[in-house]
Design an enzyme around this catalytic site. Sequence first.
Site, short mmCIF file in Angstrom:
data_model
loop_
_atom_site.label_atom_id
_atom_site.label_comp_id
_atom_site.label_asym_id
_atom_site.label_seq_id
_atom_site.Cartn_x
_atom_site.Cartn_y
_atom_site.Cartn_z
N GLU A 162 23.76 17.76 5.01
CA GLU A 162 23.12 19.00 5.16
C GLU A 162 21.28 18.49 5.77
O GLU A 162 21.14 18.64 6.91
CB GLU A 162 22.24 19.73 4.06
CG GLU A 162 21.68 20.93 4.58
CD GLU A 162 20.98 21.76 3.51
OE1 GLU A 162 20.58 22.80 3.37
OE2 GLU A 162 21.16 21.65 2.24
N HIS A 207 15.21 20.35 3.48
CA HIS A 207 15.61 18.07 2.81
C HIS A 207 14.75 17.51 3.90
O HIS A 207 13.48 17.99 4.44
CB HIS A 207 16.56 18.33 2.81
CG HIS A 207 17.27 19.63 1.87
ND1 HIS A 207 16.83 20.18 0.93
CD2 HIS A 207 18.61 21.03 2.65
CE1 HIS A 207 17.84 21.73 0.58
NE2 HIS A 207 18.64 21.63 1.64
N HIS A 247 18.79 25.40 7.12
CA HIS A 247 19.92 24.49 6.15
C HIS A 247 21.74 25.06 6.60
O HIS A 247 21.69 26.43 7.41
CB HIS A 247 19.05 25.33 4.99
CG HIS A 247 18.36 25.24 4.79
ND1 HIS A 247 17.57 24.36 3.14
CD2 HIS A 247 16.83 25.63 4.66
CE1 HIS A 247 16.40 24.70 3.25
NE2 HIS A 247 15.69 24.69 4.24
N GLU A 249 21.24 29.95 6.68
CA GLU A 249 22.03 29.35 6.00
C GLU A 249 23.27 29.31 7.30
O GLU A 249 24.06 30.28 7.93
CB GLU A 249 22.98 30.11 5.13
CG GLU A 249 22.22 29.99 3.59
CD GLU A 249 21.69 28.21 3.51
OE1 GLU A 249 21.84 27.35 3.81
OE2 GLU A 249 21.00 28.07 2.31
#
Length: 268
Positions: free
Chosen positions: A101, A63, A156, A232
């Site tokens: 995040e 992101h 992430h 993750e």
Amino acid sequence: MHSRGVLLLTGVLLLAGCSSPSDPPPSPPLSRAATVEGVVPSSVPSPTSVARKPVTVVLDPGHNGGNSSAPSVINAPVPAGRGETKPCNTTGTSSDDGYPEHAFNWDVAQRVGALLSAEGVRVVYTRPDDSGVGPCVDERAAIGNRAEAAAVVSIHADGSRASGAHGFHIAYSSPPLNPAQGPPSLSLAEALRSGLSGGAFPVSTYLGTDGLAPRDDLAGLNLSERPAVLVECGNMRDASEAAVMSSVEGRQRYADGIAGGVLRYLGL
């Protein structure tokens, strides 16, 4: 995960294209990495790093901080592999108390990069800061391909609201679309699982098996021609994990585990 017109490649895989120069972006100077709280990269390479040719690792902090301000850019469709398209990028999730995040991903990536650089690894980041837009998921994969990276690691955190959902998992492209997505990517995923497990992080209770998650829908993995995984780190909607992610000490623990896994994979 950004506009094909957006070029954000300087300083250093997988859930996010954009045009870009033919050469991969250089690693940011050590003084930049040191601006992340608690990161103190070594300015003196180890003896072993001097004796061997540097190996390149691409770190992809998922992101970006400016994505929410550019919906037309990040919602534009881009190639996602397997004949599919996906939005350029997304805004990412956040903890219930608002820790985003994208900021977690950026901070951990800088810490991992400092640890790898101290071992003589050449580190390339897919974005130079945490205030821009993009790059798109297909461009993030292209950065790793152009760099001829020995490993691509996308960083992430998840945002599942499933009851009791917590723990890390590591995704890799499956079924593989090229040789690098086969055994090399699986070996990289297993090495990172060992690194995070060694840091006392629990494996996911809700995704994957034993901390590993084969995926066919992640553009950054599908389009990679290099060994690539997406980590993750945990679930930001779980209060306990969010507290760890929000702390400097917790982010350094994640970085230690990820860097240790990468070094294990590289045999360093």
